[in-house]
Design an enzyme around this catalytic site. Structure first.
Site, PDB file in Angstrom:
ATOM      1  CB  SER A  15      83.826  32.342  35.124  1.00 58.15           C
ATOM      2  OG  SER A  15      84.538  31.658  34.034  1.00 58.15           O
ATOM      3  CG  ASP A  36      79.392  33.535  38.930  1.00 59.60           C
ATOM      4  OD1 ASP A  36      79.847  34.032  37.655  1.00 59.60           O
ATOM      5  OD2 ASP A  36      79.207  32.174  39.433  1.00 59.60           O
ATOM      6  CG  ASN A  89      77.714  36.819  30.834  1.00 60.79           C
ATOM      7  OD1 ASN A  89      78.348  36.492  29.738  1.00 60.79           O
ATOM      8  ND2 ASN A  89      78.486  36.298  31.809  1.00 60.79           N
ATOM      9  CE1 TYR A 178      75.157  27.795  26.102  1.00 59.30           C
ATOM     10  CE2 TYR A 178      75.313  27.680  23.644  1.00 59.30           C
ATOM     11  CZ  TYR A 178      75.819  28.331  24.915  1.00 59.30           C
ATOM     12  OH  TYR A 178      76.466  29.341  25.008  1.00 59.30           O
ATOM     13  CE  LYS A 182      73.458  31.411  25.430  1.00 58.67           C
ATOM     14  NZ  LYS A 182      73.324  32.295  26.607  1.00 58.67           N
TER      15      LYS A 182
HETATM   16  N1  LIG Z   1      82.373  30.496  25.647  1.00 57.52           N
HETATM   17  C1  LIG Z   1      81.704  30.569  24.346  1.00 57.52           C
HETATM   18  O1  LIG Z   1      82.176  29.879  23.459  1.00 57.52           O
HETATM   19  C2  LIG Z   1      80.241  31.213  24.354  1.00 57.52           C
HETATM   20  C3  LIG Z   1      79.767  31.565  22.994  1.00 57.52           C
HETATM   21  C4  LIG Z   1      78.619  31.864  22.773  1.00 57.52           C
HETATM   22  C5  LIG Z   1      78.040  32.394  24.131  1.00 57.52           C
HETATM   23  N2  LIG Z   1      78.549  32.193  25.186  1.00 57.52           N
HETATM   24  C6  LIG Z   1      77.526  32.628  26.478  1.00 57.52           C
HETATM   25  O2  LIG Z   1      78.521  33.701  27.011  1.00 57.52           O
HETATM   26  C7  LIG Z   1      77.912  33.531  28.506  1.00 57.52           C
HETATM   27  C8  LIG Z   1      79.240  33.620  29.279  1.00 57.52           C
HETATM   28  O3  LIG Z   1      79.903  32.282  29.020  1.00 57.52           O
HETATM   29  P1  LIG Z   1      81.579  31.947  29.107  1.00 57.52           P
HETATM   30  O4  LIG Z   1      81.782  31.392  28.087  1.00 57.52           O
HETATM   31  O5  LIG Z   1      81.984  33.181  29.951  1.00 57.52           O
HETATM   32  O6  LIG Z   1      81.174  30.786  30.498  1.00 57.52           O
HETATM   33  P2  LIG Z   1      81.845  30.739  31.883  1.00 57.52           P
HETATM   34  O7  LIG Z   1      81.361  29.270  32.203  1.00 57.52           O
HETATM   35  O8  LIG Z   1      83.034  31.025  32.001  1.00 57.52           O
HETATM   36  O9  LIG Z   1      81.114  31.746  32.904  1.00 57.52           O
HETATM   37  C9  LIG Z   1      79.611  31.539  32.888  1.00 57.52           C
HETATM   38  C10 LIG Z   1      79.602  32.039  34.490  1.00 57.52           C
HETATM   39  O10 LIG Z   1      77.878  31.983  34.702  1.00 57.52           O
HETATM   40  C11 LIG Z   1      77.614  31.773  36.015  1.00 57.52           C
HETATM   41  N3  LIG Z   1      76.536  31.065  36.046  1.00 57.52           N
HETATM   42  C12 LIG Z   1      75.892  29.986  35.957  1.00 57.52           C
HETATM   43  N4  LIG Z   1      74.955  29.446  36.154  1.00 57.52           N
HETATM   44  C13 LIG Z   1      74.248  30.740  36.953  1.00 57.52           C
HETATM   45  C14 LIG Z   1      73.246  31.171  37.488  1.00 57.52           C
HETATM   46  N5  LIG Z   1      72.183  30.441  37.526  1.00 57.52           N
HETATM   47  N6  LIG Z   1      73.176  32.383  38.293  1.00 57.52           N
HETATM   48  C15 LIG Z   1      74.589  33.186  38.121  1.00 57.52           C
HETATM   49  N7  LIG Z   1      75.621  32.741  37.640  1.00 57.52           N
HETATM   50  C16 LIG Z   1      75.467  31.804  36.912  1.00 57.52           C
HETATM   51  C17 LIG Z   1      78.854  30.570  36.309  1.00 57.52           C
HETATM   52  O11 LIG Z   1      78.976  30.345  37.444  1.00 57.52           O
HETATM   53  C18 LIG Z   1      80.041  31.224  35.563  1.00 57.52           C
HETATM   54  O12 LIG Z   1      80.798  31.974  36.331  1.00 57.52           O
HETATM   55  C19 LIG Z   1      76.813  32.441  28.685  1.00 57.52           C
HETATM   56  O13 LIG Z   1      75.547  32.844  28.689  1.00 57.52           O
HETATM   57  C20 LIG Z   1      77.213  31.628  27.428  1.00 57.52           C
HETATM   58  O14 LIG Z   1      76.070  30.887  27.109  1.00 57.52           O
HETATM   59  C21 LIG Z   1      79.555  31.558  25.462  1.00 57.52           C
END
Ligand SMILES: NC(=O)c1ccc[n+]([C@@H]2O[C@H](COP(=O)([O-])OP(=O)(O)OC[C@H]3O[C@@H](n4cnc5c(N)ncnc54)[C@H](O)[C@@H]3O)[C@@H](O)[C@H]2O)c1
Length: 270
Positions: A15, A36, A89, A178, A182
């Site tokens: 995702s 994932d 990630n 969170y 982070k």
């Molecule tokens: N979206 C934002 O605004 C944002 C901002 C800063 C950082 N992030 C970070 O970026 C990364 C990706 O986030 P995103 O926005 O794409 O979210 P998302 O929810 O679209 O994707 C996260 C993915 O991680 C997978 N996941 C969760 N727990 C897991 C585990 N234990 N083992 C394997 N896979 C697992 C989920 O199934 C999901 O597919 C994350 O670390 C998030 O904290 C996101």
């Protein structure tokens, strides 16, 4: 083809940002191990890569579980016998509905001057959520880094890219678990970077601002608008833009870059 002949593992690549990174790396010639928690979304990312002529393998696993992470590494190393890049990630944001409601109440109050509603994010935070957040972000990053280094230290080359957040740089009110997890990812990144720099392995972090992915999809419009308003560029970043930052850190151009935090955040001061 900046990543030609290389093998990359991207966690949480079913995702959002992880999927965009997996697609981008494959487009640049890497074979991608797509992790994932969710088997179906990992398989869908593999299909998307293969339909564009790239090479990928689904390696679903819960990275918070050290044994599952080890099995995942054994599995794809058994097939490809190579590892050049790991992107830690995988992530999750547990935003409680009452905290969202309190954030909205605070926004309305701020418009009239005085904020009096408590967010009640920390006082109501349950042990289980605190631990799960740390397990996914901190333990997951540690488990995959530990296994990756066993391969990279022997080969004396490799790139590890850890996904942090501006929440980890600045502390985002409403998500103390969170933000703390982070921030831990940043400390871990800098320590390991110094540990392995002499072995030709670079370890860096990306700390994005607000990114338009499924993670933020359930937010009410008012909060989304508030996040946009806090961002000088006037919009959320895209997952593809964050993938561009990951590609830079994985590329030959970043050979001298280690222990650094790259923050694609649209100019946010957070
Ligand atoms: N979206 C934002 O605004 C944002 C901002 C800063 C950082 N992030 C970070 O970026 C990364 C990706 O986030 P995103 O926005 O794409 O979210 P998302 O929810 O679209 O994707 C996260 C993915 O991680 C997978 N996941 C969760 N727990 C897991 C585990 N234990 N083992 C394997 N896979 C697992 C989920 O199934 C999901 O597919 C994350 O670390 C998030 O904290 C996101």
């Amino acid at each position: 083809m900046r990543l030609e002949d290389q093998v990359a593992l991207v966690t949480g690549a079913g995702s959002g940002i992880g999927k965009a990174i997996a697609l981008r790396f494959a487009e640049c010639g890497a074979r991608v191990a797509v992790n994932d928690l969710d088997d179906e979304t990992a398989a869908a990312t593999v299909d998307a890569i293969e339909s564009r002529g790239g090479m990928a393998m689904a390696v679903p696993a819960d990275v918070s579980d050290g044994r599952a992470a080890l099995k995942m590494f054994t599995r794809f190393l058994g097939t490809w016998d190579r590892l050049d890049i790991v992107v830690n990630n995988a992530g999750a944001l547990f935003l409680e509905p009452h905290v969202v409601a309190n954030m909205e109440a605070q926004l309305a109050e701020r418009a009239s001057g005085a904020v009096s509603t408590p967010l009640a994010a920390t006082t109501s935070l349950e042990d289980g959520i605190w631990r799960r957040t740390f397990a996914i972000h901190v333990d997951g990053t540690f488990h995959c880094t530990r296994e990756a280094l066993k391969v990279m230290e022997v080969r004396r080359r490799g790139r590890i890219i850890n996904m942090s957040s501006i929440a980890g740089l600045a502390g985002l009110a409403g998500v103390p678990d969170y933000s703390a997890a982070k921030a831990a990812v940043l400390g871990f990144t800098k320590s390991v970077a110094r540990e392995v720099a002499h072995l030709g392995i670079q370890v860096n972090a990306i700390a994005p601002g607000f990114v338009d992915t499924p993670m933020l999809a359930d937010l009410p419009d008012t909060l989304r608008a508030a996040f946009v308003a806090q961002t000088p560029s006037g919009r959320l970043a895209t997952a593809e833009e964050v993938a561009g930052a990951a590609l830079y850190l994985a590329s030959p151009e970043a050979e001298a870059v280690t222990g650094q935090v790259l923050s694609p955040n649209g100019g946010s001061l957070m």
